[in-house]
Design a protein around this motif. Structure first.
Motif, PDB file in Angstrom:
ATOM      1  N   HIS A 125      34.710  59.663  53.645  1.00  0.00           N
ATOM      2  CA  HIS A 125      35.242  60.420  52.502  1.00  0.00           C
ATOM      3  C   HIS A 125      36.354  61.369  52.947  1.00  0.00           C
ATOM      4  CE1 HIS A 125      31.833  58.853  50.284  1.00  0.00           C
ATOM      5  NE2 HIS A 125      30.991  59.434  51.106  1.00  0.00           N
ATOM      6  N   GLU A 126      37.266  60.867  53.788  1.00  0.00           N
ATOM      7  CA  GLU A 126      38.336  61.697  54.336  1.00  0.00           C
ATOM      8  C   GLU A 126      39.704  61.114  54.001  1.00  0.00           C
ATOM      9  OE1 GLU A 126      35.976  63.185  58.403  1.00  0.00           O
ATOM     10  OE2 GLU A 126      37.752  61.893  58.530  1.00  0.00           O
ATOM     11  N   GLU A 127      40.629  61.991  53.610  1.00  0.00           N
ATOM     12  CA  GLU A 127      42.024  61.586  53.468  1.00  0.00           C
ATOM     13  C   GLU A 127      42.687  61.652  54.845  1.00  0.00           C
ATOM     14  OE1 GLU A 127      43.292  60.326  50.877  1.00  0.00           O
ATOM     15  OE2 GLU A 127      41.868  60.906  49.301  1.00  0.00           O
ATOM     16  N   LEU A 128      43.332  60.565  55.244  1.00  0.00           N
ATOM     17  CA  LEU A 128      43.904  60.479  56.587  1.00  0.00           C
ATOM     18  C   LEU A 128      45.421  60.596  56.576  1.00  0.00           C
ATOM     19  CD1 LEU A 128      41.697  57.630  58.104  1.00  0.00           C
ATOM     20  CD2 LEU A 128      41.298  60.093  58.086  1.00  0.00           C
ATOM     21  N   GLY A 129      45.987  60.917  55.434  1.00  0.00           N
ATOM     22  CA  GLY A 129      47.423  61.141  55.383  1.00  0.00           C
ATOM     23  C   GLY A 129      48.225  59.857  55.273  1.00  0.00           C
ATOM     24  N   VAL A 130      49.516  59.970  55.585  1.00  0.00           N
ATOM     25  CA  VAL A 130      50.452  58.857  55.450  1.00  0.00           C
ATOM     26  C   VAL A 130      50.583  58.132  56.776  1.00  0.00           C
ATOM     27  CG1 VAL A 130      52.838  58.219  54.942  1.00  0.00           C
ATOM     28  CG2 VAL A 130      51.713  60.019  53.611  1.00  0.00           C
ATOM     29  N   HIS A 131      50.490  56.799  56.715  1.00  0.00           N
ATOM     30  CA  HIS A 131      50.676  55.965  57.906  1.00  0.00           C
ATOM     31  C   HIS A 131      51.809  54.984  57.632  1.00  0.00           C
ATOM     32  CE1 HIS A 131      46.934  56.930  60.281  1.00  0.00           C
ATOM     33  NE2 HIS A 131      46.703  57.556  59.130  1.00  0.00           N
ATOM     34  N   ASN A 132      52.638  54.789  58.645  1.00  0.00           N
ATOM     35  CA  ASN A 132      53.806  53.925  58.504  1.00  0.00           C
ATOM     36  C   ASN A 132      53.546  52.566  59.148  1.00  0.00           C
ATOM     37  OD1 ASN A 132      56.318  52.900  58.009  1.00  0.00           O
ATOM     38  ND2 ASN A 132      57.369  54.108  59.585  1.00  0.00           N
ATOM     39  N   GLY A 133      53.376  51.553  58.327  1.00  0.00           N
ATOM     40  CA  GLY A 133      53.323  50.180  58.815  1.00  0.00           C
ATOM     41  C   GLY A 133      51.983  49.686  59.307  1.00  0.00           C
ATOM     42  N   ALA A 134      51.055  50.563  59.671  1.00  0.00           N
ATOM     43  CA  ALA A 134      49.796  50.106  60.261  1.00  0.00           C
ATOM     44  C   ALA A 134      48.836  51.274  60.400  1.00  0.00           C
ATOM     45  CB  ALA A 134      50.051  49.481  61.630  1.00  0.00           C
ATOM     46  N   ILE A 135      47.586  50.942  60.699  1.00  0.00           N
ATOM     47  CA  ILE A 135      46.601  51.937  61.111  1.00  0.00           C
ATOM     48  C   ILE A 135      45.765  51.341  62.227  1.00  0.00           C
ATOM     49  CG2 ILE A 135      44.855  51.257  59.382  1.00  0.00           C
ATOM     50  CD1 ILE A 135      44.158  54.302  59.247  1.00  0.00           C
ATOM     51  N   SER A 136      45.441  52.148  63.219  1.00  0.00           N
ATOM     52  CA  SER A 136      44.659  51.710  64.372  1.00  0.00           C
ATOM     53  C   SER A 136      43.453  52.620  64.551  1.00  0.00           C
ATOM     54  CB  SER A 136      45.506  51.748  65.653  1.00  0.00           C
ATOM     55  OG  SER A 136      46.579  50.848  65.585  1.00  0.00           O
ATOM     56  N   ALA A 137      42.421  52.067  65.146  1.00  0.00           N
ATOM     57  CA  ALA A 137      41.235  52.855  65.481  1.00  0.00           C
ATOM     58  C   ALA A 137      40.552  52.226  66.680  1.00  0.00           C
ATOM     59  CB  ALA A 137      40.267  52.907  64.302  1.00  0.00           C
ATOM     60  N   THR A 138      40.000  53.048  67.533  1.00  0.00           N
ATOM     61  CA  THR A 138      39.176  52.557  68.632  1.00  0.00           C
ATOM     62  C   THR A 138      37.734  52.534  68.149  1.00  0.00           C
ATOM     63  OG1 THR A 138      40.688  53.421  70.299  1.00  0.00           O
ATOM     64  CG2 THR A 138      38.429  52.936  71.003  1.00  0.00           C
ATOM     65  N   LEU A 139      37.139  51.357  68.146  1.00  0.00           N
ATOM     66  CA  LEU A 139      35.803  51.178  67.582  1.00  0.00           C
ATOM     67  C   LEU A 139      34.783  50.909  68.674  1.00  0.00           C
ATOM     68  CD1 LEU A 139      36.618  48.816  64.568  1.00  0.00           C
ATOM     69  CD2 LEU A 139      36.594  51.312  64.634  1.00  0.00           C
ATOM     70  N   PRO A 140      33.566  51.419  68.516  1.00  0.00           N
ATOM     71  CA  PRO A 140      32.496  51.079  69.452  1.00  0.00           C
ATOM     72  C   PRO A 140      32.091  49.611  69.269  1.00  0.00           C
ATOM     73  CG  PRO A 140      31.619  52.277  67.589  1.00  0.00           C
ATOM     74  CD  PRO A 140      33.108  52.291  67.432  1.00  0.00           C
ATOM     75  N   SER A 141      31.292  49.113  70.161  1.00  0.00           N
ATOM     76  CA  SER A 141      30.772  47.755  70.039  1.00  0.00           C
ATOM     77  C   SER A 141      30.109  47.558  68.681  1.00  0.00           C
ATOM     78  CB  SER A 141      29.753  47.497  71.152  1.00  0.00           C
ATOM     79  OG  SER A 141      29.103  46.267  70.967  1.00  0.00           O
ATOM     80  N   HIS A 142      30.532  46.511  67.969  1.00  0.00           N
ATOM     81  CA  HIS A 142      29.989  46.141  66.655  1.00  0.00           C
ATOM     82  C   HIS A 142      30.271  47.215  65.598  1.00  0.00           C
ATOM     83  CE1 HIS A 142      26.864  43.688  69.171  1.00  0.00           C
ATOM     84  NE2 HIS A 142      28.089  43.218  69.287  1.00  0.00           N
ATOM     85  N   GLY A 143      31.268  48.050  65.861  1.00  0.00           N
ATOM     86  CA  GLY A 143      31.598  49.118  64.934  1.00  0.00           C
ATOM     87  C   GLY A 143      32.618  48.689  63.895  1.00  0.00           C
ATOM     88  N   SER A 144      32.888  49.583  62.943  1.00  0.00           N
ATOM     89  CA  SER A 144      33.801  49.258  61.848  1.00  0.00           C
ATOM     90  C   SER A 144      34.390  50.527  61.265  1.00  0.00           C
ATOM     91  CB  SER A 144      33.062  48.483  60.752  1.00  0.00           C
ATOM     92  OG  SER A 144      31.986  49.244  60.232  1.00  0.00           O
ATOM     93  N   ARG A 145      35.506  50.360  60.560  1.00  0.00           N
ATOM     94  CA  ARG A 145      36.078  51.401  59.700  1.00  0.00           C
ATOM     95  C   ARG A 145      36.468  50.728  58.388  1.00  0.00           C
ATOM     96  NH1 ARG A 145      38.282  55.746  62.714  1.00  0.00           N
ATOM     97  NH2 ARG A 145      38.718  56.775  60.711  1.00  0.00           N
ATOM     98  N   LEU A 146      36.476  51.498  57.323  1.00  0.00           N
ATOM     99  CA  LEU A 146      36.805  50.955  56.010  1.00  0.00           C
ATOM    100  C   LEU A 146      37.737  51.928  55.310  1.00  0.00           C
ATOM    101  CD1 LEU A 146      36.285  48.709  53.919  1.00  0.00           C
ATOM    102  CD2 LEU A 146      34.370  50.077  53.064  1.00  0.00           C
ATOM    103  N   PHE A 147      38.918  51.418  54.919  1.00  0.00           N
ATOM    104  CA  PHE A 147      39.959  52.273  54.361  1.00  0.00           C
ATOM    105  C   PHE A 147      40.414  51.784  52.988  1.00  0.00           C
ATOM    106  CE2 PHE A 147      40.851  52.084  59.037  1.00  0.00           C
ATOM    107  CZ  PHE A 147      40.431  53.370  59.356  1.00  0.00           C
ATOM    108  N   LYS A 148      40.825  52.722  52.173  1.00  0.00           N
ATOM    109  CA  LYS A 148      41.612  52.420  50.980  1.00  0.00           C
ATOM    110  C   LYS A 148      43.046  52.803  51.305  1.00  0.00           C
ATOM    111  CE  LYS A 148      42.167  53.267  46.024  1.00  0.00           C
ATOM    112  NZ  LYS A 148      41.620  53.919  44.811  1.00  0.00           N
ATOM    113  N   VAL A 149      43.959  51.829  51.173  1.00  0.00           N
ATOM    114  CA  VAL A 149      45.356  52.021  51.566  1.00  0.00           C
ATOM    115  C   VAL A 149      46.227  51.880  50.322  1.00  0.00           C
ATOM    116  CG1 VAL A 149      47.231  51.163  53.016  1.00  0.00           C
ATOM    117  CG2 VAL A 149      44.871  51.119  53.868  1.00  0.00           C
TER     118      VAL A 149
END
Length: 654
Positions: A493-517
């Motif tokens: 439930h966090e706003e992550l601001g403006v990203h240009n062209g892509a978004i990256s994240a370092t994920l743990p084993s079997h981890g995930s992130r979910l974004f609304k872009v």
């Protein structure tokens, strides 16, 4: 099916490495299930209303050769079959049946587990009236405000703890007094009183203990007996060979199905899980083709006048997807998610296989009928048998796939983390909008999935399927837009601001992130190159063919045993790494080797697009030089690669 561009004289390819891996996972996941009447009995042994020993939970059979077998391909439905399926689904949704993926709870995960104390009276003994109504209480108080409403009772409701079935004088299953002393109508009424909906379970065919030597009368069908609804040789059917196959050329057969449907409608049930259905359930061949059964149930449910959501199970054959969509409201695409061990599930058996198996089914999901991924077991911590990162990834895939979200956990023991997952309104909203995602970078452990939302924003999911931490990057160009975009993290439930062209994240084993872009900038220019263009080079049998839904109405196929497509004149302004979109079609997992200017070749796994005339997009990072380049897509091995529609190259470097 084979690519439409191939001739019948050409051999069907052996499975790719990806296909072999998927099928191995499914075979290893073949576990336990309950089928009332799964044990054979003498034909004359059961009199009307008698109790006969049925099979206790036992191992599921190994997969028989079917459409998922070595060298097999999945066919496209005819345009007429596809249209009939879409029409039936639209009619169901218009009546409020399966207009959205359903949310609720199901009993089978608790029945299937060997977790200490859950099934104290033997296999699957958890199921009884008191336990079900206790779960309904929690669903009503804690989860109903978030949309969860179905309480689905699975196998065993008509048997005692020794798996002896209880049935009426018309070969219809009725409540086991031992498990449900007040009967099934009482249970449905109690569930309804809490503002919830009730679900029940049956298996395909005439379960053997109900045959009664062929003399059992059929309700509301004068002159009809059980002998008049099955084949004279008593051939068997369903995933356990636990039933006699019904012969629907006999008029009494539909009458029998009508009688069963009317009984559960009179009890007040809103949902029916129909199990052991083939082709599927690891069975194939005429005896296990239950399309006629499913059609008969579809008609019978309509005759009751009660809106009953109709789910088919399990591991349904995708060759028959149009039939499943035409005659039901949901279909299990895979084997059971449960591990049948001392937890509810494990990551390897068989949660992770869904990432491989979902894409081929994606085009079939929509209002009126949904791809069913099985129970969601993310709420009980230690009992679940998976890590917190795996629990989040598990629910993320279900939600972005527009799959029904039905919990298999003990709702009385939800931990705080599990409750936070199950009650995340933003994630539930992604599921409920009913738009399934697709993978765009499915090769290797770092995977990116997503889709365009109804409000023109995008859902973007990052997954790390590997055993070590990994960086995962989603490029906007993979989804058909570019430039700047605002990003919101839906799990946090966090706003992550403006990203240009892509978004990256370092994920743990079997981890995930979910974004609304949400795109905010001007999209960069993209150059598109048609596969069928006359400037390209076709190698070793590659050829152009028609494709109604492809760009330009054509594509290149017959990429086999070194057959290749060379797309010439791919021009970029400067040397660098470009995110190239490959638009392709295939109804089965395929692979191809992709290179630029003969350098840095990489072999990619192409998940099913869902049809030979349904394009999908895969993104690959390619090193291109300033000026003109040649991009080659090459089968390289004695297997067929996907057919190619076009490629898209952004004119900016990333």
């Amino acid at each position: 099916m084979k690519s439409p561009l191939r001739t019948t004289a050409q051999r069907v390819e052996p499975p790719t490495r990806r296909e072999s891996r998927v099928r191995t996972g499914v075979a290893l996941a073949a576990t336990l299930a309950v089928a009332i009447g799964a044990g054979a009995i003498p034909a004359q042994a059961a009199a009307p209303g008698a109790k006969t020993q049925a099979a206790a939970p036992g191992p599921k059979p190994s997969p028989a050769p079917n459409s998922a077998g070595a060298g097999a391909t999945t066919k496209d439905p005819s345009p007429a079959d596809r249209a009939a399926a879409q029409k039936a689904a639209a009619e169901a949704a218009a009546q409020g049946v399966a207009d959205r993926p359903y949310l609720g709870w199901s009993s089978w995960s608790l029945q299937a587990t060997k977790y200490p104390g859950v099934n104290p009276n033997g296999p699957a003994s958890w199921l009884n009236e008191a336990n079900v109504l206790q779960q309904a209480d929690v669903l009503a108080t804690k989860l109903k405000p978030y949309g969860y409403e179905y309480v689905n009772i699975d196998a065993g409701w008509s048997t005692n703890y020794q798996w002896e079935p209880n049935f009426d004088g018309y070969a219809r299953e009725i409540a086991s007094p031992e498990r449900f002393p007040h009967g099934m109508k009482y249970v449905a009424d109690a569930i309804h009183a809490k503002g919830l909906k009730a679900g029940i379970y049956l298996t395909v065919g005439l379960n053997k203990p109900l045959y009664g030597g062929g003399t059992v009368p059929i309700w509301n069908a004068p002159g009809c007996t059980t002998a008049d609804i099955v084949y004279p040789d008593l051939r068997t059917t369903n995933g356990w060979d636990g039933a006699y196959k019904i012969d629907f050329s006999k008029p009494c057969a539909q009458k029998y199905v009508d009688s069963q449907a009317q009984l559960i409608a009179d009890w007040g049930y809103d949902f029916l899980k129909f199990d052991g259905v083939g082709p599927g359930s690891f069975r194939s061949g005429d005896n296990y083709n239950n399309v006629a059964d499913v059609a008969a149930w579809h008609a019978a449910i309509a005759r009751t006048g009660r809106p009953i959501e109709f789910l088919l199970s399990w591991s349904l054959d995708r060759n028959y997807a149009a039939d499943w969509k035409r005659y039901s409201n949901g279909w299990r695409i895979d084997t059971d998610v449960e591990c049948y061990c001392d937890t509810l599930v494990t990551w390897n058996n068989s949660v992770k296989v869904r990432w491989d198996n979902v894409p081929g089914w994606t085009p079939w999901a929509g209002p009126g009928g949904w791809n069913n991924l099985d129970s969601l077991n993310v709420g009980n911590g230690e009992m679940d048998g998976i890590t917190e990162d795996e629990r989040q990834s598990y629910m993320t895939l279900w939600a972005i796939s527009a799959a029904p979200l039905y919990i298999g956990d003990d709702l009385t023991k939800l931990d705080a983390y599990g409750l936070s997952l199950l009650t995340n309104r933003e994630v539930i909203a992604i599921d409920q909008q009913g738009i399934p995602a697709r993978p765009v970078t499915p090769t290797g452990p770092a995977q990116v999935w997503g889709m365009k939302n109804a409000d023109n924003s995008y859902t973007v999911a990052l997954f790390n399927m590997g055993s070590l931490p990994a960086q995962v990057t989603a490029n906007w160009s993979s989804f058909g837009f570019g430039g700047t975009a605002t990003v919101r993290d839906l799990w946090r439930h966090e706003e992550l601001g403006v990203h240009n062209g892509a978004i990256s994240a370092t994920l743990p084993s079997h981890g995930s992130r979910l974004f609304k872009v949400t795109p905010t900038g001007v999209a960069p220019k993209v150059a598109s190159y048609e596969a069928e263009a006359s400037t390209n080079t076709l190698v070793r049998g590659a050829s152009v063919g028609g494709c109604a839904n492809c760009s330009g109405g054509a594509k290149v196929g017959n990429l086999y045993n070194g057959g290749a497509l060379r797309i010439n004149g791919v021009t970029v302004p400067k040397t660098g790494t470009y995110q190239v979109n490959i638009r392709y079609t295939t109804n089965d997992p395929r692979s191809a080797t992709v290179s630029a200017n003969g350098q840095n070749a990489v072999t990619l796994a192409f998940p099913p697009s869902g049809g030979w005339d349904i394009p999908a997009t895969l993104t690959v990072a390619m090193q291109l030089r300033a000026g003109a380049n040649t991009i080659e897509i090459d089968s390289t091995t004695p297997v067929y690669s996907p057919d190619i529609d076009k490629i898209e190259v952004p004119l900016t470097v990333r």
